[in-house]
Design a protein around this motif. Structure first.
Motif, PDB file in Angstrom:
ATOM      1  N   PRO A 105       0.739  -0.899  -0.045  1.00 32.67           N
ATOM      2  CA  PRO A 105       0.291  -0.042  -0.054  1.00 32.67           C
ATOM      3  C   PRO A 105       0.874   1.246   0.087  1.00 32.67           C
ATOM      4  O   PRO A 105       0.462   2.292  -0.873  1.00 32.67           O
ATOM      5  N   THR A 106       1.867   1.512   0.739  1.00 35.12           N
ATOM      6  CA  THR A 106       2.726   3.031   0.264  1.00 35.12           C
ATOM      7  C   THR A 106       3.798   2.665  -0.587  1.00 35.12           C
ATOM      8  O   THR A 106       3.500   4.491  -0.960  1.00 35.12           O
ATOM      9  N   ASN A 129       2.982   5.603  -2.875  1.00 38.91           N
ATOM     10  CA  ASN A 129       4.546   6.536  -3.063  1.00 38.91           C
ATOM     11  C   ASN A 129       3.797   6.850  -4.275  1.00 38.91           C
ATOM     12  O   ASN A 129       3.857   8.184  -5.376  1.00 38.91           O
ATOM     13  N   LEU A 130       3.668   6.299  -5.585  1.00 40.56           N
ATOM     14  CA  LEU A 130       3.945   6.188  -6.901  1.00 40.56           C
ATOM     15  C   LEU A 130       2.767   7.388  -7.296  1.00 40.56           C
ATOM     16  O   LEU A 130       3.244   7.518  -8.376  1.00 40.56           O
ATOM     17  N   ILE A 131       1.646   6.763  -6.250  1.00 36.93           N
ATOM     18  CA  ILE A 131       0.467   7.910  -7.280  1.00 36.93           C
ATOM     19  C   ILE A 131       0.916   9.201  -6.521  1.00 36.93           C
ATOM     20  O   ILE A 131       0.263   9.888  -7.282  1.00 36.93           O
ATOM     21  N   GLU A 132       1.544   9.582  -5.125  1.00 33.51           N
ATOM     22  CA  GLU A 132       1.450  10.680  -5.114  1.00 33.51           C
ATOM     23  C   GLU A 132       3.094  11.252  -5.275  1.00 33.51           C
ATOM     24  O   GLU A 132       2.784  12.245  -5.978  1.00 33.51           O
ATOM     25  N   GLN A 133       3.718  10.948  -6.096  1.00 35.13           N
ATOM     26  CA  GLN A 133       4.522  11.277  -7.441  1.00 35.13           C
ATOM     27  C   GLN A 133       4.649  11.349  -8.623  1.00 35.13           C
ATOM     28  O   GLN A 133       5.303  12.936  -9.133  1.00 35.13           O
ATOM     29  N   ALA A 134       3.456  10.653  -8.990  1.00 34.95           N
ATOM     30  CA  ALA A 134       3.226  10.925 -10.644  1.00 34.95           C
ATOM     31  C   ALA A 134       1.978  12.237 -10.166  1.00 34.95           C
ATOM     32  O   ALA A 134       1.485  12.478 -10.971  1.00 34.95           O
ATOM     33  N   GLY A 135       1.541  13.125  -9.024  1.00 29.75           N
ATOM     34  CA  GLY A 135       0.896  13.622  -9.039  1.00 29.75           C
ATOM     35  C   GLY A 135      -0.393  13.336  -9.582  1.00 29.75           C
ATOM     36  O   GLY A 135      -1.016  14.125  -9.529  1.00 29.75           O
ATOM     37  N   LEU A 136      -0.902  12.106  -8.965  1.00 34.07           N
ATOM     38  CA  LEU A 136      -2.470  12.173  -9.888  1.00 34.07           C
ATOM     39  C   LEU A 136      -3.125  12.034  -7.671  1.00 34.07           C
ATOM     40  O   LEU A 136      -2.492  11.315  -7.075  1.00 34.07           O
ATOM     41  N   ARG A 137      -4.773  12.061  -8.695  1.00 38.33           N
ATOM     42  CA  ARG A 137      -5.351  11.240  -7.019  1.00 38.33           C
ATOM     43  C   ARG A 137      -6.278  10.960  -7.976  1.00 38.33           C
ATOM     44  O   ARG A 137      -6.996  10.707  -8.806  1.00 38.33           O
ATOM     45  N   LEU A 138      -6.592   9.600  -7.205  1.00 40.83           N
ATOM     46  CA  LEU A 138      -7.646   8.616  -7.585  1.00 40.83           C
ATOM     47  C   LEU A 138      -9.267   9.457  -7.404  1.00 40.83           C
ATOM     48  O   LEU A 138      -8.938   9.745  -6.350  1.00 40.83           O
ATOM     49  N   PHE A 152      -7.249  -4.370  -1.424  1.00 42.09           N
ATOM     50  CA  PHE A 152      -7.552  -3.958  -2.297  1.00 42.09           C
ATOM     51  C   PHE A 152      -6.306  -2.295  -1.441  1.00 42.09           C
ATOM     52  O   PHE A 152      -6.809  -2.337  -0.451  1.00 42.09           O
ATOM     53  N   TRP A 153      -6.012  -1.242  -2.261  1.00 37.32           N
ATOM     54  CA  TRP A 153      -5.863   0.163  -2.234  1.00 37.32           C
ATOM     55  C   TRP A 153      -5.944   0.920  -3.028  1.00 37.32           C
ATOM     56  O   TRP A 153      -6.250   0.971  -4.282  1.00 37.32           O
ATOM     57  N   PRO A 154      -7.082   1.985  -2.722  1.00 37.30           N
ATOM     58  CA  PRO A 154      -7.538   2.207  -1.489  1.00 37.30           C
ATOM     59  C   PRO A 154      -8.384   1.242  -0.943  1.00 37.30           C
ATOM     60  O   PRO A 154      -8.630   0.803  -1.759  1.00 37.30           O
ATOM     61  N   LYS A 155      -8.775   0.347  -0.113  1.00 36.98           N
ATOM     62  CA  LYS A 155      -9.257  -0.312   0.955  1.00 36.98           C
ATOM     63  C   LYS A 155     -10.793   0.320   0.556  1.00 36.98           C
ATOM     64  O   LYS A 155     -11.375   1.347   0.749  1.00 36.98           O
ATOM     65  N   PRO A 156     -11.390  -0.578   0.059  1.00 34.81           N
ATOM     66  CA  PRO A 156     -12.910  -0.245  -0.322  1.00 34.81           C
ATOM     67  C   PRO A 156     -13.575  -0.724   1.294  1.00 34.81           C
ATOM     68  O   PRO A 156     -13.536  -1.020   1.906  1.00 34.81           O
ATOM     69  N   GLU A 157     -14.785   0.011   1.231  1.00 33.09           N
ATOM     70  CA  GLU A 157     -15.957  -0.591   1.742  1.00 33.09           C
ATOM     71  C   GLU A 157     -16.694  -1.791   2.572  1.00 33.09           C
ATOM     72  O   GLU A 157     -17.193  -2.385   2.928  1.00 33.09           O
TER      73      GLU A 157
END
Length: 301
Positions: free
Chosen positions: A7-8, A12-21, A195-200
């Motif tokens: 998950p980390t 980090n991959l998402i944040e470094q790429a400047g993405l928002r899910l 999963f990540w983000p963890k669904p409900e």
């Protein structure tokens, strides 16, 4: 080669790429490597198949498919994830990565039909985006897109609807249509923490095999209208719900329901698939041409 992300690492991959899910697109990455292998294994790939994947994400499932299939066509609608996945999947020459929607306004892209023409009917293996999973599998069946089989993860509540039997709480329009197009089997429940983000909620892996009898039924669009109409007013009787949906008098539809050997006092959720097929055939035989032209779905043969 495997993409074994924690998950980390994903964060980090998402944040470094400047993405928002976005929750709207139902983006949840399957992190558990064993479960990814399990899903691929259920595809029964021998090495010569054409595989279709919906939702590339970070390519962790895509790379496994590429090692087991002749050709992989993978769709990713998110521009940021597409850019991130490109270099990760570059070592696999048999992956055709596409930045486009698999389904736009109920139309599949020309790239899919071109691939089918070149490679034949695909095996679909996907961690489906939650938001479009049901629509995709139903439209594939409704539009007669040839597929060998479908293996995918769905929201559990969606999966329960697709396999539900008549007269159960989960039985509805998706149940009837999915079971007309496919033989649907529930394989495994996936907990949120894989999963990540963890669904409900939990997810479920389904196998859908094309129903061999579906090609003999000629009235797919009319069936869709009849099923939707029967569930239109779920707490009302079959006769009342259909009359309200099609804007017709009960007295006009009652004889057709009787001719199908059904009681108008039943409710839509009590009818089996075979009863819906029979009811549709009678309506097609008895209804005047303007009946379908004026119906909410304006179906055609």
């Amino acid at each position: 080669m495997n993409f074994a992300y924690t998950p980390t690492e994903v964060k980090n991959l998402i944040e470094q790429a400047g993405l928002r899910l976005t929750r709207k697109r139902g983006q949840n990455f399957l992190l558990d490597q064993n479960l990814r292998h399990y899903i691929v294994d259920q595809g029964n790939l021998r090495g010569d198949e054409f595989v279709l994947e919906v939702g590339t994400g970070l390519g962790s499932l895509t790379c496994l498919l590429a090692q087991r299939a002749r050709h992989v066509l993978s769709y990713e609608i998110d521009a940021g994830l597409y850019r991130l996945a490109q270099p990760l999947l570059a070592p696999f020459p048999n992956i055709d990565l596409r930045h486009e929607s698999i389904l736009h306004q109920n139309h599949f892209p020309e790239s899919l039909f071109s691939a089918i023409q070149q490679w034949g009917p695909p095996v679909i293996v996907s961690n489906f985006p939650y938001s479009i999973a049901t629509i995709i599998v139903l439209e594939l069946g409704h539009q007669k897109v040839p597929v060998q089989r479908i293996i995918g993860s769905f929201q559990k509540e969606v999966g329960e609807k697709l396999v539900a039997e008549a007269s159960t709480e989960d039985y509805g329009v998706p149940s009837v249509l999915a079971q007309h197009y496919y033989q649907v089997e529930k394989l495994k429940v996936l907990p949120p923490q894989v999963f990540w983000p963890k669904p409900e909620i939990d997810s479920v892996v389904l196998r859908l095999l094309p129903n061999p009898t579906v090609s003999s039924f000629l009235y797919r669009k009319q069936l869709q209208s009849i099923v939707r109409g029967s569930f239109h007013l779920r707490r009302k009787t079959l006769e009342n719900s259909l009359s309200h949906y099609f804007h017709r008098q009960n007295s006009e539809l009652r004889p057709w329901i009787v001719k199908a050997n059904l009681e108008g006092s039943r409710r839509g959720e009590s009818l089996t698939l075979q009863e819906y097929l029979r009811l549709t055939e009678v309506f097609v035989q008895e209804a005047p041409p303007q009946f379908w032209a004026e119906s909410p779905d304006t179906p055609e043969s």
